[in-house]
Enzyme design. Structure first.
Site, mmCIF file in Angstrom:
data_model
loop_
_atom_site.group_PDB
_atom_site.id
_atom_site.type_symbol
_atom_site.label_atom_id
_atom_site.label_comp_id
_atom_site.label_asym_id
_atom_site.label_seq_id
_atom_site.Cartn_x
_atom_site.Cartn_y
_atom_site.Cartn_z
ATOM 1 C CB SER A 79 -0.969 0.021 1.186
ATOM 2 O OG SER A 79 -0.275 0.207 2.401
ATOM 3 C CE LYS A 128 -2.625 2.411 4.388
ATOM 4 N NZ LYS A 128 -1.873 1.217 4.716
#
Length: 139
Positions: free
Chosen positions: A60, A97
């Site tokens: 991701s 993230k």
């Protein structure tokens, strides 16, 4: 998620640091090869008691330079800011993230195959540190 704290060092080990930059194109024949010594702990770890290592899992964050299996160096003494790559937990689930604080709080993946995680007032967001370096194995 496996967290790894740096061990107490008994001895500082330094490594050669060559003063010239390495050309990604055609090398210069006039390069100067003077070397210095470098301590990787001094270079990579600003706050030893607040720094830990964690291995990345998944893809991701691939467009942000973080690949599956990379070793992340995380500093928990740094206050996370808008745009920082962070280790966070949303309702107890860990992730790495990009932190977005405005206009809404979100954790942004850096791979278009994944959707941002929007943090609502009902969610619990805990930031455990800012990723300051990524160690990649090339083979």
């Amino acid at each position: 998620m496996l967290f790894i704290k740096p061990a107490d060092l008994r001895e500082i080990v330094t490594f050669p640091l060559f003063s010239d930059l390495v050309q990604c194109g055609f090398p210069s024949p006039a390069a100067d090869y003077v070397e210095q010594r470098i301590d990787l702990n001094q270079l990579l770890i600003q706050h030893p008691s607040a720094t830990y290592f964690v291995k990345a899992s998944g893809d991701s964050m691939i467009d942000g330079g973080i690949s599956d299996g990379d070793l992340l160096i995380v500093d928990s003494a740094i206050t996370a800011s808008h745009g920082d790559i962070v280790i966070a937990a949303v309702d107890g689930e860990f992730t790495v993230k990009k932190l977005q604080l405005r206009p809404t709080v979100q954790l942004i993946p850096m791979n278009s195959a994944y959707s941002p995680i929007t943090i609502s007032s009902e969610d619990t967001l805990d930031v455990f540190g800012v990723v300051i370096h990524v160690v990649k194995a090339m083979r």
